[in-house]
Design a protein around this motif. Structure first.
Motif, mmCIF file in Angstrom:
data_model
loop_
_atom_site.group_PDB
_atom_site.id
_atom_site.type_symbol
_atom_site.label_atom_id
_atom_site.label_comp_id
_atom_site.label_asym_id
_atom_site.label_seq_id
_atom_site.Cartn_x
_atom_site.Cartn_y
_atom_site.Cartn_z
ATOM 1 N N UNK A 262 -20.676 6.613 3.264
ATOM 2 C CA UNK A 262 -19.328 6.457 2.731
ATOM 3 C C UNK A 262 -18.708 5.190 3.309
ATOM 4 N N UNK A 263 -18.009 4.444 2.474
ATOM 5 C CA UNK A 263 -17.378 3.196 2.902
ATOM 6 C C UNK A 263 -15.867 3.372 2.909
ATOM 7 N N UNK A 264 -15.237 2.972 4.007
ATOM 8 C CA UNK A 264 -13.778 2.957 4.112
ATOM 9 C C UNK A 264 -13.313 1.512 4.147
ATOM 10 N N UNK A 265 -12.321 1.202 3.314
ATOM 11 C CA UNK A 265 -11.713 -0.128 3.299
ATOM 12 C C UNK A 265 -10.232 0.042 3.583
ATOM 13 N N UNK A 266 -9.753 -0.610 4.633
ATOM 14 C CA UNK A 266 -8.338 -0.540 5.009
ATOM 15 C C UNK A 266 -7.644 -1.811 4.547
ATOM 16 N N UNK B 90 -0.175 -14.609 3.361
ATOM 17 C CA UNK B 90 -0.435 -14.215 4.749
ATOM 18 C C UNK B 90 0.115 -12.834 5.056
ATOM 19 N N UNK B 91 0.556 -12.095 4.054
ATOM 20 C CA UNK B 91 1.114 -10.761 4.249
ATOM 21 C C UNK B 91 0.061 -9.674 4.061
ATOM 22 N N UNK B 92 -1.201 -9.995 4.242
ATOM 23 C CA UNK B 92 -2.289 -9.061 4.001
ATOM 24 C C UNK B 92 -3.133 -8.865 5.257
ATOM 25 N N UNK B 93 -3.791 -7.748 5.280
ATOM 26 C CA UNK B 93 -4.801 -7.479 6.282
ATOM 27 C C UNK B 93 -5.879 -6.646 5.637
ATOM 28 N N UNK B 94 -7.104 -6.759 6.110
ATOM 29 C CA UNK B 94 -8.200 -6.021 5.504
ATOM 30 C C UNK B 94 -9.254 -5.732 6.568
ATOM 31 N N UNK B 95 -9.856 -4.565 6.479
ATOM 32 C CA UNK B 95 -10.939 -4.184 7.378
ATOM 33 C C UNK B 95 -11.781 -3.121 6.707
ATOM 34 N N UNK B 96 -12.922 -2.824 7.268
ATOM 35 C CA UNK B 96 -13.760 -1.806 6.661
ATOM 36 C C UNK B 96 -14.835 -1.311 7.596
ATOM 37 N N UNK B 97 -15.443 -0.197 7.204
ATOM 38 C CA UNK B 97 -16.566 0.339 7.960
ATOM 39 C C UNK B 97 -17.412 1.225 7.060
ATOM 40 N N UNK B 98 -18.659 1.402 7.465
ATOM 41 C CA UNK B 98 -19.583 2.289 6.760
ATOM 42 C C UNK B 98 -19.900 3.447 7.683
ATOM 43 N N UNK B 99 -19.648 4.653 7.197
ATOM 44 C CA UNK B 99 -19.942 5.860 7.993
ATOM 45 C C UNK B 99 -21.445 6.163 7.959
ATOM 46 N N UNK C 262 -6.301 -2.854 -7.069
ATOM 47 C CA UNK C 262 -5.313 -1.900 -6.572
ATOM 48 C C UNK C 262 -3.968 -2.590 -6.393
ATOM 49 N N UNK C 263 -2.912 -1.805 -6.494
ATOM 50 C CA UNK C 263 -1.550 -2.290 -6.287
ATOM 51 C C UNK C 263 -1.007 -1.636 -5.019
ATOM 52 N N UNK C 264 -0.822 -2.429 -3.972
ATOM 53 C CA UNK C 264 -0.344 -1.909 -2.694
ATOM 54 C C UNK C 264 1.181 -1.949 -2.656
ATOM 55 N N UNK C 265 1.825 -0.835 -2.309
ATOM 56 C CA UNK C 265 3.281 -0.843 -2.195
ATOM 57 C C UNK C 265 3.737 -1.753 -1.055
ATOM 58 N N UNK C 266 4.987 -2.201 -1.089
ATOM 59 C CA UNK C 266 5.511 -2.971 0.039
ATOM 60 C C UNK C 266 5.405 -2.166 1.333
ATOM 61 N N UNK C 267 5.202 -2.837 2.441
ATOM 62 C CA UNK C 267 5.146 -2.224 3.778
ATOM 63 C C UNK C 267 4.211 -1.020 3.805
ATOM 64 N N UNK C 268 2.965 -1.225 3.464
ATOM 65 C CA UNK C 268 2.051 -0.082 3.386
ATOM 66 C C UNK C 268 0.701 -0.385 4.025
ATOM 67 N N UNK C 269 0.051 0.700 4.408
ATOM 68 C CA UNK C 269 -1.354 0.665 4.831
ATOM 69 C C UNK C 269 -2.089 1.603 3.910
ATOM 70 N N UNK C 270 -3.148 1.120 3.289
ATOM 71 C CA UNK C 270 -3.934 1.912 2.350
ATOM 72 C C UNK C 270 -5.371 1.974 2.852
ATOM 73 N N UNK C 271 -5.960 3.157 2.831
ATOM 74 C CA UNK C 271 -7.375 3.305 3.139
ATOM 75 C C UNK C 271 -8.062 3.829 1.892
ATOM 76 N N UNK C 272 -8.980 3.038 1.366
ATOM 77 C CA UNK C 272 -9.763 3.436 0.217
ATOM 78 C C UNK C 272 -11.100 3.965 0.698
ATOM 79 N N UNK C 273 -11.566 5.052 0.107
ATOM 80 C CA UNK C 273 -12.856 5.653 0.449
ATOM 81 C C UNK C 273 -13.754 5.544 -0.762
ATOM 82 N N UNK C 274 -14.901 4.903 -0.581
ATOM 83 C CA UNK C 274 -15.875 4.703 -1.648
ATOM 84 C C UNK C 274 -17.080 5.568 -1.369
ATOM 85 N N UNK C 275 -17.438 6.379 -2.357
ATOM 86 C CA UNK C 275 -18.611 7.248 -2.228
ATOM 87 C C UNK C 275 -19.513 7.052 -3.435
#
Length: 99
Positions: A17-21, A4-13, A86-99
């Motif tokens: 281009x796809x962004x995944x948070x 339960x320590x995860x969150x995920x979201x995304x959008x298409x520009x 992917x390996x997410x660091x502790x206490x982090x927010x990562x945004x991946x950009x897919x092109x």
């Protein structure tokens, strides 16, 4: 086990281009993520930015405007066969950009 320590979201520009948070709110452990990416083709390029700090209470102020700032994310461990890992660091927010 459900994490339960995860969150995920995304959008298409508009340009496709796809962004995944992704969020890892665990203060002690790295979060290993595996995403199945269906229908995106084989020539997928992935880049990322991460927002993190070693101090759980770190924050920006008017005096310290860059105490916490985005950095390049180097935790992408694999992209093949439609799977991104992917390996997410502790206490982090990562945004991946897919092109």
């Amino acid at each position: 086990m459900l994490n339960t320590n995860w969150g995920c979201g995304g959008n298409i520009r508009a340009d496709g281009t796809i962004d995944i948070s992704l969020c890892n709110i665990d203060p002690y452990r790295q979060g290993d993520v595996s995403l199945r990416l269906r229908g995106l083709g084989r020539d997928l390029k992935v880049s990322g930015r991460v927002l993190k700090h070693a101090d759980m209470n770190a924050h920006n102020t008017f005096e310290q405007t860059e105490a916490v700032k985005p950095q390049m994310f180097d935790g992408i461990t694999n992209v093949s066969e439609g799977v991104l890992m992917a390996a997410l660091p502790p206490m982090s927010v990562v945004v991946l950009t897919l092109t």
